[in-house]
Every structure is written in structure tokens, then in C-alpha cells.
Design a protein around this motif. Structure first.
Motif, PDB file in Angstrom:
ATOM      1  N   GLU A 101      30.217  47.449  33.447  1.00 10.27           N
ATOM      2  CA  GLU A 101      30.818  46.115  33.499  1.00 10.27           C
ATOM      3  C   GLU A 101      32.247  46.143  32.943  1.00 10.27           C
ATOM      4  O   GLU A 101      33.184  45.552  33.515  1.00 10.27           O
ATOM      5  CB  GLU A 101      29.966  45.140  32.705  1.00 10.27           C
ATOM      6  CG  GLU A 101      30.486  43.707  32.734  1.00 10.27           C
ATOM      7  CD  GLU A 101      29.593  42.757  31.962  1.00 10.27           C
ATOM      8  OE1 GLU A 101      29.860  41.537  32.028  1.00 10.27           O
ATOM      9  OE2 GLU A 101      28.630  43.213  31.314  1.00 10.27           O
ATOM     10  N   ALA A 102      32.431  46.869  31.834  1.00 12.83           N
ATOM     11  CA  ALA A 102      33.772  46.963  31.238  1.00 12.83           C
ATOM     12  C   ALA A 102      34.734  47.688  32.172  1.00 12.83           C
ATOM     13  O   ALA A 102      35.913  47.337  32.306  1.00 12.83           O
ATOM     14  CB  ALA A 102      33.689  47.660  29.891  1.00 12.83           C
ATOM     15  N   GLU A 103      34.203  48.759  32.834  1.00 22.87           N
ATOM     16  CA  GLU A 103      35.052  49.501  33.768  1.00 22.87           C
ATOM     17  C   GLU A 103      35.455  48.635  34.958  1.00 22.87           C
ATOM     18  O   GLU A 103      36.599  48.695  35.427  1.00 22.87           O
ATOM     19  CB  GLU A 103      34.312  50.754  34.233  1.00 22.87           C
ATOM     20  CG  GLU A 103      35.169  51.649  35.118  1.00 22.87           C
ATOM     21  CD  GLU A 103      34.458  52.939  35.512  1.00 22.87           C
ATOM     22  OE1 GLU A 103      35.017  53.679  36.329  1.00 22.87           O
ATOM     23  OE2 GLU A 103      33.345  53.168  34.988  1.00 22.87           O
ATOM     24  N   LEU A 149      42.109  37.942  42.093  1.00 20.18           N
ATOM     25  CA  LEU A 149      40.910  37.225  42.497  1.00 20.18           C
ATOM     26  C   LEU A 149      40.054  38.060  43.440  1.00 20.18           C
ATOM     27  O   LEU A 149      38.822  38.114  43.317  1.00 20.18           O
ATOM     28  CB  LEU A 149      41.285  35.898  43.163  1.00 20.18           C
ATOM     29  CG  LEU A 149      41.819  34.792  42.242  1.00 20.18           C
ATOM     30  CD1 LEU A 149      42.307  33.612  43.074  1.00 20.18           C
ATOM     31  CD2 LEU A 149      40.749  34.334  41.262  1.00 20.18           C
ATOM     32  N   GLU A 150      40.706  38.735  44.385  1.00 20.80           N
ATOM     33  CA  GLU A 150      39.966  39.577  45.341  1.00 20.80           C
ATOM     34  C   GLU A 150      39.298  40.750  44.617  1.00 20.80           C
ATOM     35  O   GLU A 150      38.146  41.102  44.892  1.00 20.80           O
ATOM     36  CB  GLU A 150      40.909  40.076  46.424  1.00 20.80           C
ATOM     37  CG  GLU A 150      41.413  38.976  47.348  1.00 20.80           C
ATOM     38  CD  GLU A 150      42.405  39.506  48.372  1.00 20.80           C
ATOM     39  OE1 GLU A 150      42.612  40.744  48.406  1.00 20.80           O
ATOM     40  OE2 GLU A 150      42.970  38.703  49.132  1.00 20.80           O
ATOM     41  N   ARG A 151      40.029  41.371  43.688  1.00 23.32           N
ATOM     42  CA  ARG A 151      39.431  42.485  42.917  1.00 23.32           C
ATOM     43  C   ARG A 151      38.229  41.987  42.111  1.00 23.32           C
ATOM     44  O   ARG A 151      37.193  42.661  42.026  1.00 23.32           O
ATOM     45  CB  ARG A 151      40.458  43.092  41.976  1.00 23.32           C
ATOM     46  CG  ARG A 151      41.557  43.872  42.671  1.00 23.32           C
ATOM     47  CD  ARG A 151      42.442  44.537  41.619  1.00 23.32           C
ATOM     48  NE  ARG A 151      43.542  45.266  42.209  1.00 23.32           N
ATOM     49  CZ  ARG A 151      44.422  45.993  41.513  1.00 23.32           C
ATOM     50  NH1 ARG A 151      44.297  46.052  40.181  1.00 23.32           N
ATOM     51  NH2 ARG A 151      45.392  46.638  42.107  1.00 23.32           N
ATOM     52  N   ALA A 152      38.399  40.814  41.498  1.00 23.55           N
ATOM     53  CA  ALA A 152      37.298  40.272  40.686  1.00 23.55           C
ATOM     54  C   ALA A 152      36.100  39.941  41.557  1.00 23.55           C
ATOM     55  O   ALA A 152      34.936  40.156  41.149  1.00 23.55           O
ATOM     56  CB  ALA A 152      37.780  39.026  39.950  1.00 23.55           C
ATOM     57  N   GLN A 153      36.334  39.441  42.759  1.00 23.66           N
ATOM     58  CA  GLN A 153      35.217  39.130  43.664  1.00 23.66           C
ATOM     59  C   GLN A 153      34.473  40.395  44.054  1.00 23.66           C
ATOM     60  O   GLN A 153      33.241  40.423  44.098  1.00 23.66           O
ATOM     61  CB  GLN A 153      35.743  38.398  44.899  1.00 23.66           C
ATOM     62  CG  GLN A 153      34.630  37.985  45.877  1.00 23.66           C
ATOM     63  CD  GLN A 153      35.182  37.263  47.090  1.00 23.66           C
ATOM     64  OE1 GLN A 153      36.351  36.925  47.134  1.00 23.66           O
ATOM     65  NE2 GLN A 153      34.306  37.017  48.066  1.00 23.66           N
ATOM     66  N   ILE A 154      35.214  41.462  44.333  1.00 22.24           N
ATOM     67  CA  ILE A 154      34.568  42.731  44.691  1.00 22.24           C
ATOM     68  C   ILE A 154      33.752  43.263  43.515  1.00 22.24           C
ATOM     69  O   ILE A 154      32.630  43.764  43.679  1.00 22.24           O
ATOM     70  CB  ILE A 154      35.632  43.749  45.143  1.00 22.24           C
ATOM     71  CG1 ILE A 154      36.287  43.284  46.454  1.00 22.24           C
ATOM     72  CG2 ILE A 154      35.002  45.129  45.329  1.00 22.24           C
ATOM     73  CD1 ILE A 154      37.474  44.147  46.880  1.00 22.24           C
ATOM     74  N   ALA A 155      34.345  43.145  42.311  1.00 18.95           N
ATOM     75  CA  ALA A 155      33.617  43.628  41.126  1.00 18.95           C
ATOM     76  C   ALA A 155      32.358  42.821  40.894  1.00 18.95           C
ATOM     77  O   ALA A 155      31.310  43.348  40.435  1.00 18.95           O
ATOM     78  CB  ALA A 155      34.535  43.565  39.906  1.00 18.95           C
ATOM     79  N   SER A 156      32.416  41.512  41.187  1.00 19.93           N
ATOM     80  CA  SER A 156      31.228  40.674  40.949  1.00 19.93           C
ATOM     81  C   SER A 156      30.096  40.961  41.933  1.00 19.93           C
ATOM     82  O   SER A 156      28.944  40.596  41.683  1.00 19.93           O
ATOM     83  CB  SER A 156      31.621  39.203  41.024  1.00 19.93           C
ATOM     84  OG  SER A 156      32.064  38.875  42.341  1.00 19.93           O
ATOM     85  N   LEU A 157      30.370  41.603  43.061  1.00 18.93           N
ATOM     86  CA  LEU A 157      29.312  41.928  44.027  1.00 18.93           C
ATOM     87  C   LEU A 157      28.281  42.877  43.416  1.00 18.93           C
ATOM     88  O   LEU A 157      27.108  42.873  43.790  1.00 18.93           O
ATOM     89  CB  LEU A 157      29.924  42.543  45.287  1.00 18.93           C
ATOM     90  CG  LEU A 157      30.809  41.598  46.136  1.00 18.93           C
ATOM     91  CD1 LEU A 157      31.398  42.349  47.322  1.00 18.93           C
ATOM     92  CD2 LEU A 157      30.005  40.393  46.608  1.00 18.93           C
ATOM     93  N   ARG A 168      38.212  46.303  33.810  1.00 15.68           N
ATOM     94  CA  ARG A 168      39.492  46.990  33.650  1.00 15.68           C
ATOM     95  C   ARG A 168      40.133  47.266  35.001  1.00 15.68           C
ATOM     96  O   ARG A 168      41.357  47.169  35.176  1.00 15.68           O
ATOM     97  CB  ARG A 168      39.287  48.298  32.875  1.00 15.68           C
ATOM     98  CG  ARG A 168      39.064  48.093  31.391  1.00 15.68           C
ATOM     99  CD  ARG A 168      39.256  49.426  30.643  1.00 15.68           C
ATOM    100  NE  ARG A 168      38.369  50.456  31.156  1.00 15.68           N
ATOM    101  CZ  ARG A 168      37.143  50.701  30.727  1.00 15.68           C
ATOM    102  NH1 ARG A 168      36.627  49.929  29.746  1.00 15.68           N
ATOM    103  NH2 ARG A 168      36.406  51.666  31.225  1.00 15.68           N
ATOM    104  N   THR A 169      39.262  47.654  35.997  1.00 11.01           N
ATOM    105  CA  THR A 169      39.787  47.929  37.339  1.00 11.01           C
ATOM    106  C   THR A 169      40.371  46.658  37.956  1.00 11.01           C
ATOM    107  O   THR A 169      41.441  46.702  38.602  1.00 11.01           O
ATOM    108  CB  THR A 169      38.681  48.491  38.239  1.00 11.01           C
ATOM    109  OG1 THR A 169      38.127  49.664  37.627  1.00 11.01           O
ATOM    110  CG2 THR A 169      39.229  48.823  39.608  1.00 11.01           C
ATOM    111  N   ALA A 170      39.714  45.543  37.771  1.00 12.26           N
ATOM    112  CA  ALA A 170      40.202  44.281  38.328  1.00 12.26           C
ATOM    113  C   ALA A 170      41.312  43.675  37.469  1.00 12.26           C
ATOM    114  O   ALA A 170      41.991  42.735  37.905  1.00 12.26           O
ATOM    115  CB  ALA A 170      39.061  43.285  38.441  1.00 12.26           C
ATOM    116  N   GLN A 171      41.544  44.202  36.255  1.00 16.56           N
ATOM    117  CA  GLN A 171      42.569  43.731  35.324  1.00 16.56           C
ATOM    118  C   GLN A 171      42.368  42.258  34.978  1.00 16.56           C
ATOM    119  O   GLN A 171      43.302  41.460  34.948  1.00 16.56           O
ATOM    120  CB  GLN A 171      43.976  43.954  35.903  1.00 16.56           C
ATOM    121  CG  GLN A 171      44.315  45.421  36.089  1.00 16.56           C
ATOM    122  CD  GLN A 171      45.727  45.624  36.615  1.00 16.56           C
ATOM    123  OE1 GLN A 171      46.390  44.682  37.028  1.00 16.56           O
ATOM    124  NE2 GLN A 171      46.182  46.864  36.615  1.00 16.56           N
TER     125      GLN A 171
END
Length: 464
Positions: free
Chosen positions: A62-64, A41-49, A67-70
Motif C-alpha cells: 500500500e505504501a509503495e 488522479l489517474e495514478r491514484a485510481q490505478i493504485a486503488s484497483l 509513493r508511485t502515485a505521489q
């Protein structure tokens, strides 16, 4: 291994430590799963910033980020507006949805084990609260297989670590218990085996030396037991030797008394009134002495002969006892009082009952004469519904405490200096042979009272 105390201790310790680790594993695996999903969830939140900072984002970027947030998709809810921040195509449908915002410990544990039991691949939805209150909630979709694989890896590490800890703990506990408990116990067992080889040898008695309180108490109890047993064996050996000597003496004494009995038969023919009055009592005394020697010989071979029960007048036996004891007064100020009904008959062995009463009266006489003061010995008897009660009382000095402790024990219950302690032991044994009891009712500065109880049996006898 399983039969020894140390082996069982080692195995049980390992089992109990493993059981404790299992109890720890249950909440640990649930906690690991929760942290794993919170991390996604934390990784996804950072990616959404990145999306929030720019309206347009390159599809490759976006795809990268995904993948980073899995994760497959990221949904944000800000100001009550639900917004798909990042997305990618999914080949599978969503199987389960987990909300981590208000999940209880029981729910987390239940979901964790359901996750471990699920073997089919799929996608799960996870809902949580954004970090730093950046919105109302964040929602992601992720692959379930990767979560299950991570949980299994974590469980295996916990299992290996638990096994290592349990084995190390069990081994250290085993060494400690062996040094502080098992070794002293083996020492006690060794002392017992060594003592059993020669119980008469006082050098083999254990000397308490253990530092553990419980083991030392066991050693002290064993030392006391071995000491008493050694003394008892020595006394038994001395009694056996004494019994052989008494048997020889009784044999010779019987022969001497038999000769004396022949002489007293001729004394009875004398015309002297005093001789004619005393001769029957002398003959009776010598006859009893002969019977006593024969009984002693029989006792040396086996045990006290069984009583021959007959209905006999009690007063006649009491008079014989009193007459015999009066001869031993030697001028002392001592009176004998007999309060026995003339018509009272008892069912007993006359010779055995004479010996019992003679022992009790003799002890009372010796105690009173020893004080040098005036004294009285009273013999009373009464007939009750189921028993005959005979009481022998005196106003002597009473029994000392040491004599009371072992009153009816041979060689230990002597009440006067120089006494053998056999009289009361023999008397008690003879009374038990009649099915009765001999008890010390009172003793002290005002005198001593012994109570002899003879049962009437089944009541089939009639008394005149």
C-alpha cells in the motif's frame, strides 16, 4: 542602436514577441497544473484497483502504491458510498481543496497563480471524475510543494523557449526588413544627399527602382520634386542673367529717351494745330517710358517701387490708355468703348494704374487683331460701398487653356505666340501693391473679361 530604425525594429520585435509569449504562458501554466493533478488522479485510481481486487493488502504494498502515485490518500465514491481506498499518515493539515470536475478556465488560471504565489509547504485535496466513469468521483491528497516546483520548472522552460523564439523571430524579421525596406530607404537618403551637393545637375535626379510599392511611390514623388527644383534653379539663373541684361538695356534706353524728351519740348512750340494737339501726348508717352526704364532699373536692384496713392480721376487715365492703343490699331476694324463716370475718382498711383490698364487693353487689342475680324474693347467702372470695380472686356477669341493655368506667372502666362508672359504678371503685382485684386472673370469663344478691384481703405478720404 536605439537611434537607428533597424535597431528599434529589432528591439520592438523582441518585446512584442515576448509579450505574445506571456499572453500564451498564462493559459499554458494553468493547463499544465490541471494536467499535473489529473495525472495524479489517474495514478491514484490505478493504485486503488488493487484494493478493489482484494479485501486485504499488505501495508508495504500500500505504501509503495501511494509513493508511485505521489499521493497521501485515495478516496473513491462508488454507488454513493465513500470509501477510503488507500491511506498513509500525513504530518500536515489540508490547506486547500480543488474540484476539477466543473472548473472554468478563469478559475483554473486564478488557482494556478495562487499556487505559484504560495511558498509555504502543505497538503492539498484534489477532486476529479474517475477515468472511464469508474465511480462517481475520486479524491486524493498530495503535497503542494511538488506541484509548485513542477510549475516553476515548466515556466522556466517556457520562458527560455519564448526568449529563443522571440530572438530568432526578431532577427529574421530584422534581416527581411533590412533587405526589403531599410536598404531602399537608405538608398533614397543617399540620393537626396547626393542631389543636395549639386541640385542643378540633372544627372543626380533619382531614378525610381524600388520593388516595394510605398518606397517606389516615395522615389517617384522625390524624382518629380527634384526635376521641378532643377528646372526652377535653371530658370532662376536665366532670369538673373536676363535681369542684368534688361538693367543694362534700360539704362541705355533711359538716356536715349531723355534726349528724345528734350526734342519733344521744342516740338511743343510748333504753331501747327495737329502738332500742338499730338505733342502733349507724345511728351506724356516719352515721360512714361523714361519712368518705366527707371522703374526697371529699380526693380533689378530690389523690387517694384511702392505706389504713391493719390485721389485721381479714373476717366483721364482710361482716356490716355485708349488714345495710346488707338495709335496701334493700324486700320483694323476695332472700336474702343469707355463707360466710366466723369466724376469717378479712385485712390491709386496714376502711373501704376495706367500700366495695369494698358497691359490689359493691349492684350485684348492684340488678341482681336490676331483674328482679323471686327472687335470691340469695353472699359467700365463703378463705385461700390467698399471698392472701385473696373472691368475690361472684349469679344476676342478668349484665352487658351495653357495661358489660364499660369495666367499671372512671369514667362509662363503668355496668351499669344511670341509673348513673354510678363504683362499680366506685372499688372497683378502692381494691383497687389494697391491692396486690390486682378481676376479673370470670363473667357471663351464670346470674349474675355478681367475685373480689377481697388479697395477704398479706411474711408477717411472724401471724393468729389
Amino acid at each position: 542602436m536605439l537611434k537607428s530604425l533597424s535597431g528599434r525594429l529589432l528591439i520592438l520585435t523582441t518585446i512584442f514577441v515576448m509579450l505574445a509569449e506571456v499572453l500564451i504562458f498564462v493559459p499554458s501554466i494553468a493547463r499544465f497544473r490541471e494536467e499535473y493533478m489529473m495525472n495524479r488522479l489517474e495514478r491514484a485510481q490505478i493504485a486503488s484497483l488493487t484494493v478493489l481486487a482484494s479485501d486485504m493488502i499488505d501495508p508495504e504494498l500500500e505504501a509503495e502504491l501511494l509513493r508511485t502515485a505521489q499521493v497521501f490518500n485515495v478516496v473513491l465514491r462508488r454507488d454513493r458510498i465513500r470509501q477510503l481506498a488507500l491511506s498513509s499518515p500525513m504530518s500536515q493539515t489540508i490547506k486547500e481543496t480543488y474540484d476539477l470536475r466543473d472548473a472554468s478556465a478563469w478559475v483554473l488560471i486564478r488557482d494556478a497563480f495562487r499556487q505559484l504565489a504560495e511558498t509555504e509547504p502543505g497538503v492539498i485535496r484534489v477532486i476529479g471524475a474517475p477515468v472511464q466513469d469508474a465511480g462517481l468521483l475520486i479524491e486524493i491528497t498530495m503535497e503542494a510543494a511538488s506541484l509548485r516546483t513542477a510549475m516553476i520548472d515548466y515556466g522556466i522552460r517556457i520562458l527560455v523557449l519564448s526568449a529563443a523564439i522571440s530572438m530568432m523571430t526578431a532577427f529574421l524579421l530584422f534581416l527581411t526588413m533590412r533587405a526589403f525596406l531599410l536598404k531602399p530607404i537608405k538608398g533614397v537618403v543617399g540620393h537626396m544627399q547626393n542631389y543636395a551637393l549639386a541640385p542643378e545637375d540633372a544627372r543626380r535626379i533619382i531614378t525610381p527602382s524600388a520593388g516595394v510599392t510605398e518606397v517606389r511611390e516615395a522615389e517617384e514623388a522625390l524624382m518629380k520634386l527634384e526635376t521641378e527644383l532643377t528646372q526652377a534653379l535653371r530658370q532662376k539663373e536665366r532670369l538673373a542673367q536676363l535681369g542684368q541684361a534688361v538693367s543694362k538695356i534700360s539704362h541705355d534706353l533711359r538716356n536715349i529717351l531723355t534726349s528724345a524728351q528734350l526734342f519733344t519740348d521744342r516740338i511743343e512750340m510748333s504753331e501747327d494745330p495737329t502738332v500742338k494737339r499730338m505733342a502733349p501726348k507724345l511728351v506724356s508717352s516719352i515721360t512714361r517710358a523714361v519712368h518705366l526704364c527707371e522703374s526697371t532699373l529699380a526693380f533689378g536692384r530690389a523690387e517694384e517701387p511702392s505706389p504713391t496713392l493719390t485721389v485721381t480721376p479714373l476717366l483721364r487715365i482710361v482716356d490716355d490708355v485708349v488714345d495710346s492703343e488707338r495709335l496701334a490699331v493700324n486700320g483694323a476694324d476695332l472700336t474702343f468703348t469707355c463707360d466710366v463716370p466723369p466724376d469717378l475718382h479712385v485712390r491709386a498711383d496714376p502711373e501704376h494704374l495706367f500700366r495695369v490698364l494698358a497691359n490689359l487693353v493691349r492684350n485684348a487689342r492684340q488678341a482681336i487683331i490676331g483674328t482679323g475680324q471686327q472687335g470691340e474693347i469695353l472699359i467700365t467702372a463703378r463705385d461700390e460701398a467698399s471698392d472701385w470695380i473696373i472691368r475690361i472686356s472684349d469679344n476676342g477669341p478668349g484665352l487658351p487653356p495653357k495661358a489660364r493655368e499660369h495666367l499671372f506667372t512671369a514667362f509662363k502666362g503668355g496668351a499669344r505666340k511670341g509673348g513673354s508672359g510678363l504683362g499680366l504678371a506685372i499688372a497683378a503685382e502692381l494691383v497687389r501693391g494697391h491692396g486690390g485684386t486682378l481676376e479673370l472673370s470670363e473667357t471663351g469663344g464670346l470674349g474675355t473679361v478681367f475685373t480689377l478691384t481697388l479697395p477704398k481703405g479706411d474711408g477717411s478720404f472724401k471724393f468729389v
